[in-house]
Design a protein around this motif. Structure first.
Motif, PDB file in Angstrom:
ATOM      1  N   ASP A   1       0.788  -1.161   0.123  1.00  0.00           N
ATOM      2  CA  ASP A   1       0.038   0.109  -0.119  1.00  0.00           C
ATOM      3  C   ASP A   1       0.986   1.228  -0.012  1.00  0.00           C
ATOM      4  N   PHE A   2       2.078   1.090   0.640  1.00  0.00           N
ATOM      5  CA  PHE A   2       2.960   2.131   0.772  1.00  0.00           C
ATOM      6  C   PHE A   2       3.197   2.875  -0.737  1.00  0.00           C
ATOM      7  N   PHE A   3       3.645   1.620  -1.619  1.00  0.00           N
ATOM      8  CA  PHE A   3       4.023   1.898  -2.995  1.00  0.00           C
ATOM      9  C   PHE A   3       2.925   2.589  -3.911  1.00  0.00           C
TER      10      PHE A   3
ATOM     11  N   PHE B   1       8.613   9.036 -11.390  1.00  0.00           N
ATOM     12  CA  PHE B   1       9.428   8.291 -12.185  1.00  0.00           C
ATOM     13  C   PHE B   1      10.280   7.474 -11.262  1.00  0.00           C
ATOM     14  N   PRO B   2      10.904   8.045 -10.332  1.00  0.00           N
ATOM     15  CA  PRO B   2      11.988   7.124  -9.415  1.00  0.00           C
ATOM     16  C   PRO B   2      11.051   6.265  -8.515  1.00  0.00           C
ATOM     17  N   LEU B   3       9.980   6.722  -8.321  1.00  0.00           N
ATOM     18  CA  LEU B   3       9.193   5.687  -7.359  1.00  0.00           C
ATOM     19  C   LEU B   3       8.572   4.656  -8.135  1.00  0.00           C
ATOM     20  N   MET B   4       8.399   4.698  -9.374  1.00  0.00           N
ATOM     21  CA  MET B   4       7.925   3.508 -10.258  1.00  0.00           C
ATOM     22  C   MET B   4       9.061   2.584 -10.526  1.00  0.00           C
TER      23      MET B   4
ATOM     24  N   GLY C   1       9.089  -1.386  -9.320  1.00  0.00           N
ATOM     25  CA  GLY C   1       9.334  -2.453 -10.168  1.00  0.00           C
ATOM     26  C   GLY C   1      10.291  -3.394  -9.342  1.00  0.00           C
ATOM     27  N   LYS C   2      10.991  -3.052  -8.436  1.00  0.00           N
ATOM     28  CA  LYS C   2      11.868  -4.126  -7.868  1.00  0.00           C
ATOM     29  C   LYS C   2      11.079  -4.772  -6.490  1.00  0.00           C
TER      30      LYS C   2
ATOM     31  N   PHE D   1       2.195   7.974 -19.812  1.00  0.00           N
ATOM     32  CA  PHE D   1       3.408   7.278 -20.540  1.00  0.00           C
ATOM     33  C   PHE D   1       4.211   6.359 -19.349  1.00  0.00           C
ATOM     34  N   MET D   2       4.786   6.985 -18.464  1.00  0.00           N
ATOM     35  CA  MET D   2       5.473   6.634 -17.512  1.00  0.00           C
ATOM     36  C   MET D   2       4.891   5.140 -16.964  1.00  0.00           C
ATOM     37  N   ILE D   3       3.625   5.227 -16.593  1.00  0.00           N
ATOM     38  CA  ILE D   3       3.202   4.092 -15.853  1.00  0.00           C
ATOM     39  C   ILE D   3       2.793   3.273 -16.682  1.00  0.00           C
ATOM     40  N   THR D   4       2.408   3.363 -17.986  1.00  0.00           N
ATOM     41  CA  THR D   4       2.453   2.213 -19.067  1.00  0.00           C
ATOM     42  C   THR D   4       3.596   1.537 -19.083  1.00  0.00           C
ATOM     43  N   SER D   5       4.916   2.241 -19.320  1.00  0.00           N
ATOM     44  CA  SER D   5       5.964   1.773 -19.742  1.00  0.00           C
ATOM     45  C   SER D   5       6.462   0.850 -18.259  1.00  0.00           C
TER      46      SER D   5
END
Length: 832
Positions: A751-753, A766-769, A773-774, A806-810
């Motif tokens: 939930d934090f993420f 972007f850095p959070l996305m 991913g990790k 765009f960033m969330i789709t990528s």
């Protein structure tokens, strides 16, 4: 048109001529005599026949003058429509006309009247509205056109650019109030030519008019527009009509509206209202968010000898804003990234962007570029105001740190995208003008002009430029002539090479000492590619020479050859250090051959910031570096202390000093770098220090590094502190917390993420996305499915920021591929 362009056009015309012509000269008056010159035959080769004129974007041809705009506006939140009635007062520029041309994109036109008489004599193609009057209007006549319309900014074609990500003109935020975490707002973004998406106008920068806006809103909302609020009247049905008026003319792209539930903090400058519109949560921080605004107004008014000209100065923060900020006359819009609490503002103020938008009120609003090719007359000045403010408020080194960044970013843009003239009539798209040329290079060129003319002449020239051109649109020649009128100099050489040529000089410099003549010898090569840049620049510059006892001598020289030798004498002894462009003024890339000893002198002497930090970096790992770094640990400017802290060799004697820096240095950047240095050496002995920071210090960058120190040391309390700090509004802290949660491999932090990603600004997204991913492999399948549903809603939302979508789709695609790589084909929602 300048002579150079005219000569080129003439040449192209002659070359393209294929026929044989007799050239005839006819004498004046009565003694007419025809002289037949030799017949010339000009034949173009097939290759020359394909020569074409270069692309040229002229200023908009004005046939009719928009004098005044009066708007009466209501809003359909359900459909995201603007319900408007516009009264436009116009008259011809010079030639009589029966045609009135306006810009209006994607409107439903309900009715049109001309001087109160209804007419159907108009044509509308969805972008241009052409009204045919029954008779010709002369330049001594005014006509009032009344248009009842519905504007649909969310419908029709929508574009955008890197600088302004959407051209809808007017934006409904959370229009149906479906998102409990986002306020309902309406705001506008007129630049470049997008205000014609919500009212009919002549949407070009060389137009200007006065304005009145009546805006009807729900009682719970506050409204903001240009000029003064003349009245605010309740309608008795839960709505209110606010009447805004600005009686000084400005360009249509500077019209604005902002509507929302705001807390308004009042301030003032010499009796003029200064206002800060923020969300209620930030009401206590409003003056700190817009820190120094009245002081800035006074400073700029004084240096320009031109008092702030508009009725008020308001600043408003808007959600999901499509640009950084916008200098709408007297009512500036800022993106939500400037909305910070006290802890976020520690050593992270908004001075730069506040100064930039404020200075536009002279350069851009009072005096406006007449075409987007001349955009630097707006943006170059606004960028240079950042330097002026930093220099005034914080000193030359802080200003030079900013200038060094500006130069680096400009050169980087040239390396990646190529160079074009600062005044760029050949642009492909007007949006392309919002680049590091118009902004960064424009400001750097003004810095050189200031140095060349001297402060008194430079600021007197700016004053003359404003006085001569107030409330008008201009091109670069008018700026040049203002400086020429003040100084008596011919400045064509300066404007030609910096405004109308591409690129910048690249200098290769070799220093030597002639033992026979006792002269300093400087070899300078201008090595810039002559195909992409001016082959030779004229560069007035200062040479600094430090003699055998370290005393500094300055000599003025002119570089004006492709390859040039300069000889200077100050004494019979070889100097310790010679520096071309010793005052750090030139917009140039300079490559020099220097010894370690010279860098030691450079680090030690009182030199401009760029040279000092470059020397400190160059000395890393050399024999005498450590005592030089130690000597700079208490330098008056935090930037120098930070570089010394970053590069010092950490041993037992230094560790205690770094601990002291963490606890007591005045600037959070230095405290953070001291923590990084301790972490890199050996984090384990300093966990107590990190915990002390987490308990006592407020600055988020220091807190984030303290968390990272605990993580690096493997301290079991790291997870506890991360849980305590997970809701703080700081990208740096969120990043450190994310790293600790990733290491835990515990799915309970999902939930934090997702919460951070759903609610963070585009600048931290972007850095959070990337970190998310990790973490995904440690989430349960149902958590991934829920997250995918939420993220898909962002990606599919037409009102969401395009870059965010765009960033969330990528990122979702990358996560899907990573999971497939780990688990083979997967059926959970994240991989669909």
């Amino acid at each position: 048109m300048n002579l150079k362009s005219f000569s080129l056009l003439l040449l192209l015309f002659v070359v393209a001529c294929k026929s044989t012509k007799d050239v005839v000269y006819t004498a004046p008056m009565s003694d007419i005599e025809e002289t037949i010159l030799d017949t010339m035959q000009i034949t173009a080769s097939s290759k020359e026949a394909n020569i074409e004129l270069p692309n040229y974007n002229p200023s908009y041809t004005r046939t009719i003058d928009l004098l005044h705009t009066k708007l009466n506006l209501k809003f359909d939140w359900q459909n995201q429509y603007v319900l408007g009635v516009a009264d436009l007062t116009l008259k011809p520029i010079f030639y009589a006309t029966s045609t009135i041309g306006l810009h209006a994109t994607n409107f439903d036109i309900k009715s049109i009247k001309v001087n109160g008489v209804a007419t159907n004599a108009y044509e509308y193609d969805g972008e241009e509205l052409i009204i045919k009057h029954t008779k010709e209007i002369t330049r001594s006549e005014e006509v009032v056109v009344t248009i009842d319309y519905v504007a649909k900014p969310n419908e029709g074609p929508v574009g955008g650019s890197a600088a302004i990500t959407s051209d809808k003109g007017l934006f409904f935020i959370n229009p149906l109030n479906e998102d409990p975490d986002k306020p309902q707002q309406i705001w506008t973004q007129g630049e470049t030519e997008n205000n014609s998406r919500w009212f009919p106008t002549i949407d070009r920068p060389n137009e200007r008019c006065t304005q009145e806006i009546y805006v009807t809103v729900q009682d719970r909302f506050k409204s903001l527009s240009n000029g003064k609020m003349m009245s605010s009247k309740s309608n008795g049905n839960g709505t209110r009509t606010d009447y805004w008026k600005q009686d000084k003319p400005h360009a249509p792209y500077l019209f604005m509206l902002a509507i929302g539930e705001y807390s308004v903090t009042k301030d003032s400058w010499k009796g003029k209202p200064v206002e800060y519109y923020v969300e209620e949560e930030y009401a206590a921080d409003a003056k700190e968010i817009f820190n120094h605004t009245p002081e800035m107004i006074g400073f700029f008014s004084d240096i320009l000898d031109y008092p702030y000209p508009w009725d008020k100065y308001s600043s408003v923060i808007c959600r999901d804003y499509v640009s950084g900020a916008m200098e709408n006359t007297s009512a500036v819009i800022f993106g939500e990234f400037v909305q910070k609490n006290h802890r976020q503002l520690i050593d992270n103020d908004n001075d730069l962007i506040v100064a930039h938008e404020l200075f536009h009120h002279w350069f851009g609003d009072l005096v406006t570029c007449e075409s987007w090719a001349n955009l630097t007359l707006n943006e170059g000045f606004a960028n240079y105001s950042e330097y002026l403010w930093y220099e005034h408020k914080y000193g030359r080194m802080r200003a030079d740190l900013h200038k060094m960044t500006e130069l680096r970013n400009y050169v980087g843009s040239v390396d990646n995208q190529g160079a074009h003239p600062l005044i760029h009539y050949g642009y492909e798209d007007k949006e392309d003008m919002f680049d590091a040329h118009s902004y960064n290079k424009g400001g750097l060129v003004l810095h050189m002009l200031r140095d060349y003319l001297g402060d008194d002449a430079f600021f007197a020239g700016l004053h003359r430029y404003l006085i001569d051109n107030e409330y008008t649109a201009v091109e670069t020649a008018e700026l040049r002539m203002a400086f020429e009128d003040v100084t008596g100099q011919d400045l064509n050489w300066f404007f030609d090479q910096w405004y109308f040529e591409s690129g910048h000089p690249q200098l290769e410099v070799i220093y030597d000492f002639d033992t026979d003549s006792k002269e300093v010898v400087i070899q300078v090569e201008q090595v810039q590619d002559p195909k992409e840049n001016a082959p030779i620049y004229q560069l007035p510059t200062t040479v600094r020479i430090y003699d055998e006892i370290g005393k500094m001598h300055e000599r003025q020289i002119l570089l004006n050859e492709r390859s040039q030798e300069v000889r200077l004498k100050i004494s019979d002894l070889k100097p310790q250090l010679v520096m071309i462009d010793g005052d750090d003024i030139l917009l140039a890339e300079i490559t020099e051959q220097r010894s370690t000893t010279e860098y030691e002198y450079m680090a030690t002497y009182d030199v401009p910031y760029k040279y000092k930090v470059n020397a400190l970096k160059k000395l890393k790992g050399t024999a005498n570096a450590q005592p030089i770094y130690l000597a700079h640990m208490d330098h008056e400017f935090y930037g120098v202390r930070s570089i010394a802290t970053q590069n010092i060799k950490v041993d037992a004697s230094v560790e205690s000093m770094l601990v002291g820096k963490v606890k007591t240095d005045p600037h959070s950047r230095v405290r953070s770098r001291a923590l990084v240095a301790l972490t890199n050496k050996d984090a384990a002995p300093h966990t107590d220090l990190a915990k002390e920071v987490l308990k006592k210090q407020e600055a988020y960058p220091v807190v984030a590094e303290a968390l990272m120190l605990l993580k690096s040391a493997g301290d079991t309390d790291a997870i506890m502190y991360a849980e305590q700090l997970k809701d703080e509004k700081s990208g740096a802290v969120a990043s450190a917390v994310a790293d600790i949660f990733i290491d835990s491999k515990d799915p309970k932090y999902a939930d934090f993420f997702t919460d951070k990603i759903m609610n963070t600004s585009i600048y931290e997204f972007f850095p959070l996305m990337s970190k998310y991913g990790k973490y995904v492999p440690y989430m349960r399948a149902d958590q991934r499915s829920d997250a995918a549903t939420q993220f898909s809603a962002i990606a599919m939302n037409p009102g969401e920021n395009n870059y965010k979508k765009f960033m969330i789709t990528s990122a979702m695609n990358n996560m899907r591929n990573n999971l497939k790589g780990r688990n083979g084909d997967s059926n959970d929602a994240t991989t669909q």
